[in-house]
Motif scaffolding. Sequence first.
Motif, PDB file in Angstrom:
ATOM      1  N   LEU A 165       0.846  -1.311   0.018  1.00 25.41           N
ATOM      2  CA  LEU A 165       0.107   0.134  -0.121  1.00 25.41           C
ATOM      3  C   LEU A 165       0.974   1.297   0.095  1.00 25.41           C
ATOM      4  CD1 LEU A 165      -2.733  -1.011   2.489  1.00 25.41           C
ATOM      5  CD2 LEU A 165      -3.195  -0.693   0.155  1.00 25.41           C
ATOM      6  N   ALA A 166       1.871   1.320   0.814  1.00 25.67           N
ATOM      7  CA  ALA A 166       2.972   2.505   1.051  1.00 25.67           C
ATOM      8  C   ALA A 166       3.316   2.756  -0.368  1.00 25.67           C
ATOM      9  CB  ALA A 166       3.846   2.178   2.069  1.00 25.67           C
ATOM     10  N   HIS A 167       3.785   1.690  -1.274  1.00 22.81           N
ATOM     11  CA  HIS A 167       4.188   1.841  -2.718  1.00 22.81           C
ATOM     12  C   HIS A 167       3.385   2.468  -3.570  1.00 22.81           C
ATOM     13  CE1 HIS A 167       6.271   1.273  -6.407  1.00 22.81           C
ATOM     14  NE2 HIS A 167       5.416   0.604  -6.755  1.00 22.81           N
ATOM     15  N   LEU A 168       2.041   1.718  -3.618  1.00 22.57           N
ATOM     16  CA  LEU A 168       1.019   2.254  -4.563  1.00 22.57           C
ATOM     17  C   LEU A 168       0.659   3.723  -4.108  1.00 22.57           C
ATOM     18  CD1 LEU A 168      -1.040  -1.032  -4.492  1.00 22.57           C
ATOM     19  CD2 LEU A 168       0.692  -0.104  -6.036  1.00 22.57           C
ATOM     20  N   CYS A 169       0.445   4.027  -2.880  1.00 20.83           N
ATOM     21  CA  CYS A 169       0.112   5.355  -2.427  1.00 20.83           C
ATOM     22  C   CYS A 169       1.265   6.466  -2.274  1.00 20.83           C
ATOM     23  CB  CYS A 169      -0.771   5.149  -1.096  1.00 20.83           C
ATOM     24  SG  CYS A 169      -1.966   4.238  -1.220  1.00 20.83           S
ATOM     25  N   LYS A 170       2.284   6.029  -2.903  1.00 20.82           N
ATOM     26  CA  LYS A 170       3.725   6.895  -2.747  1.00 20.82           C
ATOM     27  C   LYS A 170       3.185   8.495  -3.081  1.00 20.82           C
ATOM     28  CE  LYS A 170       7.281   5.742  -4.821  1.00 20.82           C
ATOM     29  NZ  LYS A 170       8.347   4.721  -5.147  1.00 20.82           N
ATOM     30  N   ASN A 171       2.592   8.463  -4.436  1.00 20.37           N
ATOM     31  CA  ASN A 171       2.360   9.634  -5.024  1.00 20.37           C
ATOM     32  C   ASN A 171       1.001  10.337  -4.681  1.00 20.37           C
ATOM     33  OD1 ASN A 171       4.821   9.540  -6.049  1.00 20.37           O
ATOM     34  ND2 ASN A 171       4.263   8.856  -8.219  1.00 20.37           N
ATOM     35  N   GLY A 172       0.421  10.157  -3.628  1.00 23.50           N
ATOM     36  CA  GLY A 172      -0.649  10.714  -2.993  1.00 23.50           C
ATOM     37  C   GLY A 172      -2.125  10.071  -3.190  1.00 23.50           C
ATOM     38  N   ALA A 173      -1.972   8.923  -3.511  1.00 24.64           N
ATOM     39  CA  ALA A 173      -3.200   7.946  -3.475  1.00 24.64           C
ATOM     40  C   ALA A 173      -4.086   7.871  -2.394  1.00 24.64           C
ATOM     41  CB  ALA A 173      -3.051   6.632  -4.174  1.00 24.64           C
ATOM     42  N   THR A 174      -5.392   7.908  -2.244  1.00 21.70           N
ATOM     43  CA  THR A 174      -6.147   7.563  -1.298  1.00 21.70           C
ATOM     44  C   THR A 174      -6.635   6.249  -1.145  1.00 21.70           C
ATOM     45  OG1 THR A 174      -6.904   9.809  -1.203  1.00 21.70           O
ATOM     46  CG2 THR A 174      -8.289   8.145  -0.055  1.00 21.70           C
ATOM     47  N   ALA A 175      -6.400   5.414  -0.144  1.00 26.37           N
ATOM     48  CA  ALA A 175      -7.050   3.968  -0.075  1.00 26.37           C
ATOM     49  C   ALA A 175      -8.198   3.755   0.727  1.00 26.37           C
ATOM     50  CB  ALA A 175      -5.799   3.019   0.640  1.00 26.37           C
ATOM     51  N   TYR A 176      -8.949   3.148   0.128  1.00 30.90           N
ATOM     52  CA  TYR A 176     -10.372   2.840   0.865  1.00 30.90           C
ATOM     53  C   TYR A 176     -10.316   1.278   1.142  1.00 30.90           C
ATOM     54  CZ  TYR A 176     -12.219   7.344  -0.029  1.00 30.90           C
ATOM     55  OH  TYR A 176     -12.462   8.849  -0.166  1.00 30.90           O
ATOM     56  N   LEU A 177     -10.652   0.907   2.538  1.00 32.65           N
ATOM     57  CA  LEU A 177     -10.326  -0.449   2.795  1.00 32.65           C
ATOM     58  C   LEU A 177     -11.661  -0.755   3.391  1.00 32.65           C
ATOM     59  CD1 LEU A 177      -7.398   0.967   3.723  1.00 32.65           C
ATOM     60  CD2 LEU A 177      -6.812  -1.573   3.459  1.00 32.65           C
ATOM     61  N   SER A 178     -12.368  -1.899   3.238  1.00 29.15           N
ATOM     62  CA  SER A 178     -13.387  -2.304   4.024  1.00 29.15           C
ATOM     63  C   SER A 178     -13.402  -3.619   4.449  1.00 29.15           C
ATOM     64  CB  SER A 178     -14.666  -2.349   2.755  1.00 29.15           C
ATOM     65  OG  SER A 178     -15.847  -2.781   3.223  1.00 29.15           O
ATOM     66  N   SER A 179     -13.907  -3.831   5.716  1.00 29.58           N
ATOM     67  CA  SER A 179     -13.441  -5.061   6.472  1.00 29.58           C
ATOM     68  C   SER A 179     -14.652  -5.403   7.295  1.00 29.58           C
ATOM     69  CB  SER A 179     -12.033  -4.991   7.189  1.00 29.58           C
ATOM     70  OG  SER A 179     -11.060  -4.815   6.551  1.00 29.58           O
ATOM     71  N   LYS A 180     -14.778  -6.615   7.176  1.00 25.37           N
ATOM     72  CA  LYS A 180     -15.710  -7.260   8.372  1.00 25.37           C
ATOM     73  C   LYS A 180     -14.489  -7.521   9.525  1.00 25.37           C
ATOM     74  CE  LYS A 180     -19.054 -10.169   8.076  1.00 25.37           C
ATOM     75  NZ  LYS A 180     -19.956  -9.578   8.779  1.00 25.37           N
ATOM     76  N   MET A 181     -14.921  -6.835  10.803  1.00 23.95           N
ATOM     77  CA  MET A 181     -13.989  -6.997  11.835  1.00 23.95           C
ATOM     78  C   MET A 181     -13.845  -8.236  12.769  1.00 23.95           C
ATOM     79  SD  MET A 181     -12.764  -4.057  11.006  1.00 23.95           S
ATOM     80  CE  MET A 181     -11.537  -3.762  12.392  1.00 23.95           C
ATOM     81  N   ARG A 182     -13.291  -9.118  11.986  1.00 22.39           N
ATOM     82  CA  ARG A 182     -13.177 -10.529  12.774  1.00 22.39           C
ATOM     83  C   ARG A 182     -12.032 -10.572  13.808  1.00 22.39           C
ATOM     84  NH1 ARG A 182     -13.607 -11.239   7.234  1.00 22.39           N
ATOM     85  NH2 ARG A 182     -15.622 -12.338   6.232  1.00 22.39           N
ATOM     86  N   MET A 183     -12.499 -10.945  14.987  1.00 28.26           N
ATOM     87  CA  MET A 183     -11.759 -11.123  16.196  1.00 28.26           C
ATOM     88  C   MET A 183     -10.446 -12.085  15.752  1.00 28.26           C
ATOM     89  SD  MET A 183     -13.557 -10.613  19.616  1.00 28.26           S
ATOM     90  CE  MET A 183     -12.174 -10.685  20.573  1.00 28.26           C
ATOM     91  N   GLU A 184     -11.032 -13.201  15.033  1.00 22.08           N
ATOM     92  CA  GLU A 184     -10.139 -14.429  15.110  1.00 22.08           C
ATOM     93  C   GLU A 184      -9.024 -13.673  13.633  1.00 22.08           C
ATOM     94  OE1 GLU A 184     -13.660 -15.307  12.561  1.00 22.08           O
ATOM     95  OE2 GLU A 184     -13.127 -14.184  14.375  1.00 22.08           O
ATOM     96  N   HIS A 185      -9.163 -12.796  12.970  1.00 24.81           N
ATOM     97  CA  HIS A 185      -8.120 -12.333  12.337  1.00 24.81           C
ATOM     98  C   HIS A 185      -7.509 -11.109  12.528  1.00 24.81           C
ATOM     99  CE1 HIS A 185     -10.869 -14.366   8.819  1.00 24.81           C
ATOM    100  NE2 HIS A 185     -10.162 -15.390   9.563  1.00 24.81           N
ATOM    101  N   GLN A 186      -7.591 -10.852  13.633  1.00 29.91           N
ATOM    102  CA  GLN A 186      -7.011  -9.400  14.294  1.00 29.91           C
ATOM    103  C   GLN A 186      -7.116  -8.387  13.266  1.00 29.91           C
ATOM    104  OE1 GLN A 186      -2.760 -10.789  15.563  1.00 29.91           O
ATOM    105  NE2 GLN A 186      -3.527 -12.737  15.512  1.00 29.91           N
ATOM    106  N   ALA A 187      -8.236  -8.282  12.795  1.00 33.15           N
ATOM    107  CA  ALA A 187      -8.558  -7.159  11.967  1.00 33.15           C
ATOM    108  C   ALA A 187      -8.342  -5.746  12.692  1.00 33.15           C
ATOM    109  CB  ALA A 187      -9.700  -7.021  11.532  1.00 33.15           C
ATOM    110  N   GLN A 188      -8.686  -5.664  14.056  1.00 34.10           N
ATOM    111  CA  GLN A 188      -8.616  -4.539  14.876  1.00 34.10           C
ATOM    112  C   GLN A 188      -7.076  -4.138  14.783  1.00 34.10           C
ATOM    113  OE1 GLN A 188     -11.670  -3.225  15.607  1.00 34.10           O
ATOM    114  NE2 GLN A 188     -10.821  -1.410  16.309  1.00 34.10           N
ATOM    115  N   SER A 189      -6.374  -5.083  15.095  1.00 31.35           N
ATOM    116  CA  SER A 189      -4.895  -4.924  15.148  1.00 31.35           C
ATOM    117  C   SER A 189      -4.162  -4.358  14.032  1.00 31.35           C
ATOM    118  CB  SER A 189      -4.223  -6.183  15.418  1.00 31.35           C
ATOM    119  OG  SER A 189      -2.739  -5.943  15.695  1.00 31.35           O
ATOM    120  N   PHE A 190      -4.501  -4.725  12.670  1.00 33.92           N
ATOM    121  CA  PHE A 190      -4.185  -4.255  11.332  1.00 33.92           C
ATOM    122  C   PHE A 190      -4.531  -2.798  11.384  1.00 33.92           C
ATOM    123  CE2 PHE A 190      -4.879  -2.942   7.072  1.00 33.92           C
ATOM    124  CZ  PHE A 190      -3.775  -3.306   6.510  1.00 33.92           C
ATOM    125  N   TYR A 191      -5.711  -2.131  11.676  1.00 35.49           N
ATOM    126  CA  TYR A 191      -6.208  -0.928  11.562  1.00 35.49           C
ATOM    127  C   TYR A 191      -5.648  -0.005  12.626  1.00 35.49           C
ATOM    128  CZ  TYR A 191      -9.003  -2.369   7.655  1.00 35.49           C
ATOM    129  OH  TYR A 191      -9.376  -2.599   6.368  1.00 35.49           O
TER     130      TYR A 191
END
Length: 220
Positions: A165-191
């Motif tokens: 993501l850091a490489h793709l957004c290097k020149n100012g791109a905005t990223a939109y990420l949609s996630s089901k916040m599953r505890m077993e996948h540690q989604a909260q930790s990622f965000y």
Amino acid sequence: MTCVGDEEDDPFPVDDGLFTETFSLDSVFHLMGEELRIKQVFGANLGVAAPVWEAALHLCRYLEDESVLLRGQRIIELGAGTGVVGILAARMGAEVTLTDLPLALPQLQANVSANAPSDGWPVSPTVLPLSWGQDHLNFPSDWDLVLCADIIYLPETYPLLVETLAHLCKNGATAYLSSKMRMEHQAQSFYEEFLPSRFNVELVHRDDEQNNNVYRATLQ
């Protein structure tokens, strides 16, 4: 995004037990005034790339509700799976590159082809393989938007995803990420830990019923 790989230390391992039999399902989705016909091919090879996940539909609806500009934008989708998000963006006039691991590409390309407008694409979408943290440098950094739907589920891939993501957004791109916040996948930790290490991260939509969040992120 597909989980594929042969080595024990592969960050994208095969989950052979996810689907024991192969079958397909044709579904129709009405989004942003467009009718999309999406084939979902369920089987051990495709794994989590087979279905249209609710998070993808949440992202499409968020982009519509917030009137996010798509027409004329250069957009790349990561872990595109069935391609519903990227295909919709292309139908709306964006210049779209849809990416996933190699095994997911035949289904992805088939859905792109099946959803070509009768009068032709505004700009023909491109389908390419992209393994996070491995070949992301083969891609440019001049995107307007980076779209991601329900790709946060393997904690061992989180550093690779942030690097990509850091490489793709290097020149100012905005990223939109949609996630089901599953505890077993540690989604909260990622965000809360992984993504904020490189990005400014904002929760822009929350669906309590579906336990789905949409985040907007820009490189620090």
